[in-house]
Design a protein around this motif. Structure first.
Motif, PDB file in Angstrom:
ATOM      1  N   ASN A   1       0.643  -1.132   0.156  1.00  0.00           N
ATOM      2  CA  ASN A   1       0.167  -0.107  -0.034  1.00  0.00           C
ATOM      3  C   ASN A   1       0.809   1.196   0.035  1.00  0.00           C
ATOM      4  O   ASN A   1       0.391   2.361   0.348  1.00  0.00           O
ATOM      5  CB  ASN A   1      -0.940  -0.034   1.085  1.00  0.00           C
ATOM      6  CG  ASN A   1      -0.270  -0.002   2.471  1.00  0.00           C
ATOM      7  OD1 ASN A   1       0.939  -0.214   2.644  1.00  0.00           O
ATOM      8  ND2 ASN A   1      -0.976   0.765   3.567  1.00  0.00           N
TER       9      ASN A   1
ATOM     10  N   LEU B   1       2.809   3.581  -2.461  1.00  0.00           N
ATOM     11  CA  LEU B   1       2.894   3.805  -4.047  1.00  0.00           C
ATOM     12  C   LEU B   1       3.972   4.943  -4.346  1.00  0.00           C
ATOM     13  O   LEU B   1       4.034   5.988  -3.653  1.00  0.00           O
ATOM     14  CB  LEU B   1       1.555   4.252  -4.581  1.00  0.00           C
ATOM     15  CG  LEU B   1       0.516   3.259  -4.148  1.00  0.00           C
ATOM     16  CD1 LEU B   1      -0.845   3.295  -5.164  1.00  0.00           C
ATOM     17  CD2 LEU B   1       1.102   1.591  -4.555  1.00  0.00           C
ATOM     18  N   ASP B   2       4.583   4.894  -5.333  1.00  0.00           N
ATOM     19  CA  ASP B   2       5.273   6.117  -5.819  1.00  0.00           C
ATOM     20  C   ASP B   2       4.045   6.972  -6.441  1.00  0.00           C
ATOM     21  O   ASP B   2       3.667   6.583  -7.298  1.00  0.00           O
ATOM     22  CB  ASP B   2       6.293   5.381  -6.869  1.00  0.00           C
ATOM     23  CG  ASP B   2       7.203   6.662  -7.308  1.00  0.00           C
ATOM     24  OD1 ASP B   2       6.642   7.555  -7.784  1.00  0.00           O
ATOM     25  OD2 ASP B   2       8.538   6.701  -7.400  1.00  0.00           O
TER      26      ASP B   2
ATOM     27  N   THR C   1       4.463   6.744 -10.381  1.00  0.00           N
ATOM     28  CA  THR C   1       4.239   5.960 -11.120  1.00  0.00           C
ATOM     29  C   THR C   1       2.882   5.251 -10.807  1.00  0.00           C
ATOM     30  O   THR C   1       2.235   4.525 -11.738  1.00  0.00           O
ATOM     31  CB  THR C   1       5.387   4.649 -11.013  1.00  0.00           C
ATOM     32  OG1 THR C   1       5.458   4.439  -9.727  1.00  0.00           O
ATOM     33  CG2 THR C   1       6.685   5.536 -11.421  1.00  0.00           C
ATOM     34  N   GLY C   2       2.606   5.386  -9.704  1.00  0.00           N
ATOM     35  CA  GLY C   2       1.318   4.784  -9.064  1.00  0.00           C
ATOM     36  C   GLY C   2       1.423   3.460  -8.658  1.00  0.00           C
ATOM     37  O   GLY C   2       0.389   2.791  -8.371  1.00  0.00           O
ATOM     38  N   LYS C   3       2.878   2.847  -8.646  1.00  0.00           N
ATOM     39  CA  LYS C   3       2.980   1.313  -8.336  1.00  0.00           C
ATOM     40  C   LYS C   3       3.349   1.362  -7.058  1.00  0.00           C
ATOM     41  O   LYS C   3       4.506   2.297  -6.799  1.00  0.00           O
ATOM     42  CB  LYS C   3       3.833   0.644  -9.291  1.00  0.00           C
ATOM     43  CG  LYS C   3       3.411   0.711 -10.837  1.00  0.00           C
ATOM     44  CD  LYS C   3       4.231   0.348 -11.860  1.00  0.00           C
ATOM     45  CE  LYS C   3       3.477   0.310 -13.119  1.00  0.00           C
ATOM     46  NZ  LYS C   3       4.515  -0.378 -14.066  1.00  0.00           N
ATOM     47  N   PRO C   4       3.609   0.253  -6.166  1.00  0.00           N
ATOM     48  CA  PRO C   4       4.293   0.012  -5.043  1.00  0.00           C
ATOM     49  C   PRO C   4       5.766   0.135  -5.080  1.00  0.00           C
ATOM     50  O   PRO C   4       6.327  -0.348  -6.276  1.00  0.00           O
ATOM     51  CB  PRO C   4       4.014  -1.681  -4.793  1.00  0.00           C
ATOM     52  CG  PRO C   4       2.657  -1.999  -5.416  1.00  0.00           C
ATOM     53  CD  PRO C   4       2.835  -1.008  -6.669  1.00  0.00           C
TER      54      PRO C   4
ATOM     55  N   LYS D   1       7.988  -4.949  -3.649  1.00  0.00           N
ATOM     56  CA  LYS D   1       6.927  -5.944  -3.951  1.00  0.00           C
ATOM     57  C   LYS D   1       5.715  -6.060  -2.799  1.00  0.00           C
ATOM     58  O   LYS D   1       5.800  -5.787  -1.742  1.00  0.00           O
ATOM     59  CB  LYS D   1       7.534  -7.498  -3.605  1.00  0.00           C
ATOM     60  CG  LYS D   1       8.715  -7.710  -4.595  1.00  0.00           C
ATOM     61  CD  LYS D   1       9.427  -9.144  -4.353  1.00  0.00           C
ATOM     62  CE  LYS D   1       8.322 -10.237  -4.482  1.00  0.00           C
ATOM     63  NZ  LYS D   1       7.725 -10.471  -5.775  1.00  0.00           N
ATOM     64  N   PRO D   2       4.732  -5.990  -3.525  1.00  0.00           N
ATOM     65  CA  PRO D   2       3.210  -6.080  -2.874  1.00  0.00           C
ATOM     66  C   PRO D   2       3.199  -7.486  -1.964  1.00  0.00           C
ATOM     67  O   PRO D   2       2.293  -7.411  -0.998  1.00  0.00           O
ATOM     68  CB  PRO D   2       2.167  -5.842  -3.793  1.00  0.00           C
ATOM     69  CG  PRO D   2       2.701  -6.046  -5.025  1.00  0.00           C
ATOM     70  CD  PRO D   2       4.289  -6.073  -5.169  1.00  0.00           C
TER      71      PRO D   2
ATOM     72  N   THR E   1      -6.272  -2.376   0.184  1.00  0.00           N
ATOM     73  CA  THR E   1      -5.063  -3.081  -0.840  1.00  0.00           C
ATOM     74  C   THR E   1      -4.852  -4.534  -0.383  1.00  0.00           C
ATOM     75  O   THR E   1      -4.536  -5.367  -1.495  1.00  0.00           O
ATOM     76  CB  THR E   1      -4.053  -2.397  -0.067  1.00  0.00           C
ATOM     77  OG1 THR E   1      -3.937  -1.066  -0.395  1.00  0.00           O
ATOM     78  CG2 THR E   1      -2.663  -2.796  -0.752  1.00  0.00           C
TER      79      THR E   1
ATOM     80  N   TYR F   1      -4.901  -7.651  -3.459  1.00  0.00           N
ATOM     81  CA  TYR F   1      -3.950  -8.321  -3.798  1.00  0.00           C
ATOM     82  C   TYR F   1      -4.279  -9.855  -3.529  1.00  0.00           C
ATOM     83  O   TYR F   1      -3.681 -10.698  -3.857  1.00  0.00           O
ATOM     84  CB  TYR F   1      -2.488  -8.001  -3.048  1.00  0.00           C
ATOM     85  CG  TYR F   1      -1.789  -7.090  -4.098  1.00  0.00           C
ATOM     86  CD1 TYR F   1      -1.373  -7.167  -5.129  1.00  0.00           C
ATOM     87  CD2 TYR F   1      -2.042  -5.700  -3.231  1.00  0.00           C
ATOM     88  CE1 TYR F   1      -0.752  -6.116  -5.674  1.00  0.00           C
ATOM     89  CE2 TYR F   1      -1.355  -4.604  -4.143  1.00  0.00           C
ATOM     90  CZ  TYR F   1      -0.891  -4.683  -5.555  1.00  0.00           C
ATOM     91  OH  TYR F   1      -0.447  -3.595  -6.109  1.00  0.00           O
TER      92      TYR F   1
END
Length: 601
Positions: free
Chosen positions: A193, A195-196, A199-202, A205-206, A247, A251
């Motif tokens: 949960n 995020l950058d 980029t909107g990505k974790p 690793k999630p 989140t 996943y």
């Protein structure tokens, strides 16, 4: 094949021999179901086949905070409930003992996983914090940790430093501490949960999947959504923290689609049990709710696809069941803090369904007692880093006449730090009027009794570092009197209404806190005095705080609105200067009297 983390394919771990592929297990039928957990039949072909049900041991802990050596005082003890209803305290903690206990616990368990719930580093004692927590990562590697979630303290030095702890490499400014390059963590840090913003990505690793002989267990790791409120603005710059439940549910669906039906959530958020004893029966009849706090609503809303929750953050000890959205009980655990406990959970894995038979989940907290042999490899690790730290850590910085405790609504240690910051603030600007210190930044007290070769009453740099390990700076800002009054009200209102955060004031600020009232009214405005004079709402006051508070941390949004900023030395240096200037062996400093806040109950 080795059981490896997807992010560390070359990781050297305990190796396992493949006994059977998951496909083909369905042919075992009723015969396999009738066999005990570790029994095998040969299917009529002379080759052993795993039984339907496989017990998987899950060992977990949380909030280690770099406590490699046995923590002292109350931080190094746990409370145990006795059969007759009384309690006793047990000395606990230290990685030399934690390693021994975990290794002993794993014996006889061929399926064993070790996981953690975040805050492995940060706010660490000098032996780890002085070296940006590289020693703790080395220790966790030796503990054979398989996976951990991030906690809020993993962001004390920002995302780039967290990435270095994961991937290795020398510190960008301090360099390498030994002749060997820091290798980083052998285990994955999970940050589903976090995020950058770009980029909107974790940022890490999630999730990860632990596998052995057809057994697959997924782990999803999150930290509390409110991390930005309790970490410096610089530490979370460029990051976005999402809702824990949303989140994990997201996943869990991803893992389910991959065929992973057994899932454990590692959540750096926790609860408050009804008892302070580690072995309290949270689910005993007549015990009431057993646990309260944020983890309760989180647990009740996480998808039933998740089979168990390993939690942390509150430094509490509990083993509770909380119903999932379908009403089915689900295990929720926390192992206090500082390596004093570990949780031993049995997950019964159904090879036919790939899921955990939750009715068979068993869990208990175990004490990391100090009556066992020390793990030799941990002793060597501690010795190595202590040797490097000794020239700095053993330096005397002051003298005290008695213990300076860090407990209570107003603590002697909190008052002492505030006095030190006011004194330093006046050095920077004689107009500095007062100082305020956040209670969460007071990580320990000072102990009078001698430790090692130091004399009674001597305060070493290592002890000071343990008290203030965050490397916050002392900042000066201007506020109106009205803003200053609002700051004091924010201690008990807004985000702090349910769990007040009482600022530790310098000696010249006094007021009354009336706990019989509610909300902001608990701060009695007419009682606020600075040097014995009422605060003038229209006047301007120069206030010293640390950089965390100056950024509006801990829910003190008004402290983020100050003007005419001046940034000084780090807070530990301010404390060192104060102790050096105001104490000596012949005239040690007495603990402050904690009479600045009058409490009405």
């Amino acid at each position: 094949m080795p059981a490896t983390s997807p992010s560390n394919p070359g990781r050297r771990r305990r190796t396992f021999r493949v006994l059977a592929a998951a496909a083909g297990l369905a042919t075992a039928g009723a015969l396999a179901a009738a066999l005990p957990a570790d029994a095998h039949d040969n299917g009529g072909h002379g080759h052993p086949r795993p039984a339907r049900y496989q017990d998987v041991q899950l060992l977990s802990f949380n909030d280690l905070h770099g406590n490699l050596e046995p923590p002292s005082g109350s931080s190094g003890r746990v409370t145990e409930l006795q059969a007759d209803g009384t309690t006793k305290t047990i000395d606990a903690g230290g990685v030399e003992y934690l390693a021994t206990h975990l290794r002993e616990a794993r014996k006889g368990h061929s399926y064993s996983i070790t996981a953690a719930g975040g805050d492995m580093v940060g706010a660490s004692p000098l032996i780890s914090g002085l070296f940006h927590d590289e020693p703790t990562i080395e220790a966790l590697n030796k503990l054979d940790l398989d996976v951990t979630s991030v906690g809020n303290h993993e962001f004390d030095e920002g995302a780039k430093e967290l990435a270095r702890l994961q991937n290795g490499g020398c510190h960008p400014t301090a360099g390498c501490y030994t002749d060997k390059k820091f290798k980083g963590a052998d285990f994955p840090y999970l940050a589903a949960n976090v995020l950058d913003e770009k980029t909107g990505k974790p940022i890490l690793k999630p999730y990860t999947v632990w596998k052995k002989n057809g057994v697959k267990i997924g782990f999803i790791g999150v930290t509390l959504e409110g991390t930005p409120n309790i970490v410096s603005a610089e530490g979370v710059k460029g990051l976005k923290f999402q809702d824990e439940v949303e989140t994990i549910n997201k996943y869990a669906k991803v893992l389910d689609k991959q065929g992973v039906k057994s899932i454990v959530a590692l959540i750096h958020e926790g609860g408050l049990p009804a008892s302070g004893s580690y072995n309290y029966n949270c689910d005993s009849p007549g015990a009431g709710d057993g646990i309260s706090g944020p983890i309760v609503d989180i647990a009740k809303n996480i998808t039933p696809k998740v089979d168990a929750l390993v939690t942390g953050h509150t430094h509490a000890a509990y083993v509770c069941t909380i119903p999932d959205p379908s009403g089915k009980p689900r295990m929720v655990t926390s192992a206090a803090s500082f390596g004093r406990l570990y949780t031993d959970t049995t997950l019964t894995y159904d090879r036919f369904t790939g899921d955990i038979a939750r009715t068979s989940v068993r869990s208990a907290n175990r004490v990391v007692t100090r009556d066992v042999a020390k793990a030799a490899d941990m002793t060597a690790l501690i010795s190595k880093w202590n040797t490097l730290a000794a020239p700095i850590g053993n330096r005397a910085i002051g003298y005290i006449s008695a213990d300076v405790n860090s407990t209570g609504t107003e603590s002697p240690m909190g008052d002492l730090i505030a006095d030190a910051q006011l004194a330093y603030g006046k050095e920077l600007d004689p107009k500095t009027a007062l100082a305020l210190m956040n209670p969460g930044g007071v990580r320990a007290g000072l102990t009078y009794a001698a430790k090692g070769s130091e004399g009674d009453g001597v305060v070493t740099y290592a002890e000071g570092f343990t008290v203030q390990p965050f490397a916050n700076t002392v900042n000066l800002q201007d506020f109106t009197g009205a803003q200053l009054i609002q700051v004091l009200k924010e201690q008990v209102s807004g985000s702090n209404a349910a769990a007040p955060k009482i600022l530790q004031p310098s000696a010249n600020l006094t007021y009354t806190l009336d706990l019989t009232k509610s909300g902001a009214d608990r701060v009695v405005t007419d009682s606020i005095r600075l040097n014995g004079v009422a605060i003038d709402p229209a006047a301007t006051y120069r206030v010293a705080t640390n950089s965390f508070l100056a950024g509006g941390g801990d829910g003190f949004t008004t402290l983020g609105l100050g003007t005419n900023d001046v940034v000084g030395v780090d807070d530990l240096e301010a404390l060192v200067r104060y102790l050096t200037a105001n104490s000596s062996a012949a005239a040690p400093l007495a603990p402050p009297a904690t009479n600045r806040i009058t409490i009405v109950q």
